[in-house]
Design a protein around this motif. Sequence first.
Motif, PDB file in Angstrom:
ATOM      1  N   PRO A 219     -50.689  35.460  42.931  1.00  0.00           N
ATOM      2  CA  PRO A 219     -51.968  35.748  43.604  1.00  0.00           C
ATOM      3  C   PRO A 219     -52.889  36.592  42.724  1.00  0.00           C
ATOM      4  O   PRO A 219     -52.432  37.360  41.871  1.00  0.00           O
ATOM      5  CB  PRO A 219     -51.539  36.527  44.852  1.00  0.00           C
ATOM      6  CG  PRO A 219     -50.090  36.237  45.030  1.00  0.00           C
ATOM      7  CD  PRO A 219     -49.538  35.999  43.666  1.00  0.00           C
ATOM      8  N   HIS A 220     -54.171  36.445  42.953  1.00  0.00           N
ATOM      9  CA  HIS A 220     -55.146  37.300  42.292  1.00  0.00           C
ATOM     10  C   HIS A 220     -54.869  38.752  42.673  1.00  0.00           C
ATOM     11  O   HIS A 220     -54.481  39.036  43.813  1.00  0.00           O
ATOM     12  CB  HIS A 220     -56.561  36.910  42.743  1.00  0.00           C
ATOM     13  CG  HIS A 220     -57.652  37.593  41.990  1.00  0.00           C
ATOM     14  ND1 HIS A 220     -58.086  38.858  42.311  1.00  0.00           N
ATOM     15  CD2 HIS A 220     -58.391  37.196  40.924  1.00  0.00           C
ATOM     16  CE1 HIS A 220     -59.048  39.214  41.479  1.00  0.00           C
ATOM     17  NE2 HIS A 220     -59.252  38.223  40.627  1.00  0.00           N
ATOM     18  N   PRO A 221     -55.026  39.700  41.731  1.00  0.00           N
ATOM     19  CA  PRO A 221     -54.716  41.105  42.036  1.00  0.00           C
ATOM     20  C   PRO A 221     -55.399  41.651  43.276  1.00  0.00           C
ATOM     21  O   PRO A 221     -54.851  42.530  43.948  1.00  0.00           O
ATOM     22  CB  PRO A 221     -55.181  41.840  40.774  1.00  0.00           C
ATOM     23  CG  PRO A 221     -55.017  40.830  39.683  1.00  0.00           C
ATOM     24  CD  PRO A 221     -55.363  39.509  40.311  1.00  0.00           C
ATOM     25  N   THR A 222     -56.583  41.159  43.619  1.00  0.00           N
ATOM     26  CA  THR A 222     -57.276  41.679  44.795  1.00  0.00           C
ATOM     27  C   THR A 222     -56.612  41.230  46.094  1.00  0.00           C
ATOM     28  O   THR A 222     -56.955  41.745  47.159  1.00  0.00           O
ATOM     29  CB  THR A 222     -58.751  41.238  44.804  1.00  0.00           C
ATOM     30  OG1 THR A 222     -58.829  39.807  44.731  1.00  0.00           O
ATOM     31  CG2 THR A 222     -59.492  41.845  43.617  1.00  0.00           C
ATOM     32  N   ARG A 223     -55.683  40.280  46.020  1.00  0.00           N
ATOM     33  CA  ARG A 223     -54.931  39.855  47.207  1.00  0.00           C
ATOM     34  C   ARG A 223     -53.713  40.748  47.439  1.00  0.00           C
ATOM     35  O   ARG A 223     -52.985  40.540  48.416  1.00  0.00           O
ATOM     36  CB  ARG A 223     -54.457  38.402  47.046  1.00  0.00           C
ATOM     37  CG  ARG A 223     -55.551  37.368  46.868  1.00  0.00           C
ATOM     38  CD  ARG A 223     -56.356  37.175  48.139  1.00  0.00           C
ATOM     39  NE  ARG A 223     -55.562  36.706  49.251  1.00  0.00           N
ATOM     40  CZ  ARG A 223     -55.332  35.413  49.509  1.00  0.00           C
ATOM     41  NH1 ARG A 223     -55.849  34.474  48.736  1.00  0.00           N
ATOM     42  NH2 ARG A 223     -54.607  35.052  50.552  1.00  0.00           N
ATOM     43  N   LEU A 224     -53.472  41.685  46.543  1.00  0.00           N
ATOM     44  CA  LEU A 224     -52.280  42.514  46.615  1.00  0.00           C
ATOM     45  C   LEU A 224     -52.644  43.963  46.914  1.00  0.00           C
ATOM     46  O   LEU A 224     -53.683  44.451  46.486  1.00  0.00           O
ATOM     47  CB  LEU A 224     -51.503  42.448  45.290  1.00  0.00           C
ATOM     48  CG  LEU A 224     -51.130  41.051  44.786  1.00  0.00           C
ATOM     49  CD1 LEU A 224     -50.458  41.148  43.419  1.00  0.00           C
ATOM     50  CD2 LEU A 224     -50.210  40.335  45.769  1.00  0.00           C
ATOM     51  N   SER A 225     -51.751  44.636  47.616  1.00  0.00           N
ATOM     52  CA  SER A 225     -51.912  46.067  47.862  1.00  0.00           C
ATOM     53  C   SER A 225     -51.550  46.834  46.589  1.00  0.00           C
ATOM     54  O   SER A 225     -51.033  46.273  45.624  1.00  0.00           O
ATOM     55  CB  SER A 225     -51.001  46.510  49.003  1.00  0.00           C
ATOM     56  OG  SER A 225     -49.641  46.381  48.619  1.00  0.00           O
ATOM     57  N   GLU A 226     -51.821  48.139  46.588  1.00  0.00           N
ATOM     58  CA  GLU A 226     -51.469  48.961  45.430  1.00  0.00           C
ATOM     59  C   GLU A 226     -49.971  48.903  45.168  1.00  0.00           C
ATOM     60  O   GLU A 226     -49.525  48.823  44.021  1.00  0.00           O
ATOM     61  CB  GLU A 226     -51.917  50.412  45.654  1.00  0.00           C
ATOM     62  CG  GLU A 226     -53.423  50.621  45.618  1.00  0.00           C
ATOM     63  CD  GLU A 226     -54.001  50.362  44.227  1.00  0.00           C
ATOM     64  OE1 GLU A 226     -53.266  50.502  43.232  1.00  0.00           O
ATOM     65  OE2 GLU A 226     -55.196  50.017  44.147  1.00  0.00           O
ATOM     66  N   ALA A 227     -49.169  48.952  46.240  1.00  0.00           N
ATOM     67  CA  ALA A 227     -47.711  48.890  46.079  1.00  0.00           C
ATOM     68  C   ALA A 227     -47.289  47.532  45.519  1.00  0.00           C
ATOM     69  O   ALA A 227     -46.404  47.450  44.664  1.00  0.00           O
ATOM     70  CB  ALA A 227     -47.025  49.149  47.422  1.00  0.00           C
ATOM     71  N   GLU A 228     -47.914  46.460  46.005  1.00  0.00           N
ATOM     72  CA  GLU A 228     -47.580  45.122  45.507  1.00  0.00           C
ATOM     73  C   GLU A 228     -48.013  44.945  44.060  1.00  0.00           C
ATOM     74  O   GLU A 228     -47.323  44.277  43.274  1.00  0.00           O
ATOM     75  CB  GLU A 228     -48.235  44.063  46.393  1.00  0.00           C
ATOM     76  CG  GLU A 228     -47.615  43.944  47.772  1.00  0.00           C
ATOM     77  CD  GLU A 228     -48.407  43.014  48.679  1.00  0.00           C
ATOM     78  OE1 GLU A 228     -47.791  42.395  49.567  1.00  0.00           O
ATOM     79  OE2 GLU A 228     -49.646  42.913  48.513  1.00  0.00           O
ATOM     80  N   LEU A 229     -49.152  45.533  43.691  1.00  0.00           N
ATOM     81  CA  LEU A 229     -49.598  45.470  42.296  1.00  0.00           C
ATOM     82  C   LEU A 229     -48.580  46.131  41.374  1.00  0.00           C
ATOM     83  O   LEU A 229     -48.238  45.589  40.312  1.00  0.00           O
ATOM     84  CB  LEU A 229     -50.947  46.162  42.138  1.00  0.00           C
ATOM     85  CG  LEU A 229     -52.199  45.324  42.402  1.00  0.00           C
ATOM     86  CD1 LEU A 229     -53.431  46.212  42.383  1.00  0.00           C
ATOM     87  CD2 LEU A 229     -52.328  44.210  41.369  1.00  0.00           C
ATOM     88  N   ALA A 230     -48.093  47.292  41.764  1.00  0.00           N
ATOM     89  CA  ALA A 230     -47.108  47.998  40.943  1.00  0.00           C
ATOM     90  C   ALA A 230     -45.805  47.219  40.869  1.00  0.00           C
ATOM     91  O   ALA A 230     -45.185  47.117  39.804  1.00  0.00           O
ATOM     92  CB  ALA A 230     -46.864  49.396  41.512  1.00  0.00           C
ATOM     93  N   GLU A 231     -45.385  46.643  41.974  1.00  0.00           N
ATOM     94  CA  GLU A 231     -44.135  45.876  42.004  1.00  0.00           C
ATOM     95  C   GLU A 231     -44.252  44.592  41.189  1.00  0.00           C
ATOM     96  O   GLU A 231     -43.360  44.227  40.427  1.00  0.00           O
ATOM     97  CB  GLU A 231     -43.768  45.551  43.456  1.00  0.00           C
ATOM     98  CG  GLU A 231     -42.549  44.663  43.626  1.00  0.00           C
ATOM     99  CD  GLU A 231     -41.238  45.363  43.340  1.00  0.00           C
ATOM    100  OE1 GLU A 231     -40.192  44.696  43.402  1.00  0.00           O
ATOM    101  OE2 GLU A 231     -41.255  46.576  43.053  1.00  0.00           O
ATOM    102  N   GLY A 232     -45.370  43.900  41.331  1.00  0.00           N
ATOM    103  CA  GLY A 232     -45.544  42.630  40.637  1.00  0.00           C
ATOM    104  C   GLY A 232     -45.664  42.764  39.139  1.00  0.00           C
ATOM    105  O   GLY A 232     -45.399  41.816  38.397  1.00  0.00           O
ATOM    106  N   ALA A 233     -46.048  43.960  38.660  1.00  0.00           N
ATOM    107  CA  ALA A 233     -46.233  44.157  37.225  1.00  0.00           C
ATOM    108  C   ALA A 233     -44.940  44.037  36.454  1.00  0.00           C
ATOM    109  O   ALA A 233     -44.939  43.655  35.279  1.00  0.00           O
ATOM    110  CB  ALA A 233     -46.868  45.521  36.969  1.00  0.00           C
ATOM    111  N   GLY A 234     -43.792  44.339  37.095  1.00  0.00           N
ATOM    112  CA  GLY A 234     -42.524  44.259  36.393  1.00  0.00           C
ATOM    113  C   GLY A 234     -42.351  45.381  35.382  1.00  0.00           C
ATOM    114  O   GLY A 234     -43.201  46.264  35.246  1.00  0.00           O
TER     115      GLY A 234
END
Length: 464
Positions: A219-234
Amino acid sequence: MATALADLVDNSLAAAASEVRVEFSTDKGAAWVAVVDNGAGMTAGQLHEAVRFGGTGPTAERRVGDLGRFGLGLKTASLSQCRLLTVLSRTPDGLASRTWDLDLVRATDDWRVLVVPDSEALSIAEKLGFEGNGTMVLWRRLDRAGEGPVLARRLGQCRAKLRMWFHRFLEAGALRLVVGDHSLTPWDPFWRRHVATQDLGTERLGEATPVLVTPYVLPHPTRLSEAELAEGAGPRGWHAQQGFYVYRGNRMVSAGGWLGLPDLTMVPPTRLARIEVHVDPADDHRWQVDVRKSRVHAPAALEERLVRLATAARDASTRVFRRRAVTAGEGRGRDGGVTFGWVHERRHGVSSYLVNRQHPVVAAALASDEGAKVEAVLRLVERTLPVGFIAIEAQNDPGRTPQAALEGADEAEARADLTAMLAALPDDPATREAAIRALASVEPFNRFPHLVAEIAGQVRPEGA
């Protein structure tokens, strides 16, 4: 260290372990790391063979589920971190022990392996509750792994990689992996449960030993919460985690990157493309799996098809960003076109960004009695736009993407901004009504139709 620990977890899985614990002490002068499993264990003969360098090499036929490769993992992984390696293993036949002491080897100039466990090793085993069948690999004299805060930090960094490399086993409930006080949860690089993740379908490459390839677009980063952004980064961040994820026997051996394939480079617009590749462990020689089982190279016969699949995923990732970008000519409104606040121009190889004079709010301000002053302000904004700084900021934090106008704003903030913009519309009722209709497909009003309708009825030409 993470690669070394992963080698030991591979051995535990090959021994049918369902739980692997990484325990440690960071005490200066007495630091140690122990990897304890509840697998089948080894007899004295089996353990002696296990600690022999190159005991079971790459040409040996391995049973299903054996993730070994060169017969070097236990020894080289451990001795890359320490100078004293002890392995205790228990089966119904009893406890077996073997120790490599590199200081002893050097002092005696002889590859002498010790077969009787020392009291400290037995004390640590008792402290960790090492009972029943299983194996404990103990590292001491941690010349490479460090001690104190250094060792604690390195083990903390290992957690992220281990939960990535073994996420298939963790997801299936086939393995419980614990590092200190942390029971690791799986990290799925493909975010398959997210509604906005695109699965581009699975292709089967090869015949004798098929390779299954599935491209995903996250998903585009704007579809993710701050927590999801950190988790998805790996473990390495959004930019570095793009690319191929190669698995052998459900164990990830390559996490991101484009395998050195031609014309595939790491660029920000493709960072949402992640491609799952499953290979058979028997195909290691074709994929050139290295000794550490952390690097692979695609077979020449598959390069063309892998490049084609990767290109499709990269193009899809780029399209996701284009759809979200706030630039002229992108997107469609109900009347077939969207008017954006900024226009991108490129002349003589130089890009510039101009305020769109055709935007209804801007056009209304320019048509007013103060139009000349408004034009002067617009030119000041355009000439001083810090494009270079924005580019540097985006490069330093590629996980974040600039949002569209008022995206993420709460209703109160959006209401205040829209009210101010609508108050600048023309006084003439007919012109004003036409402008408000035009705003239905204009950024940012096209995303707040209910607020526009409400505010338009409240804001009079003389102001709010």
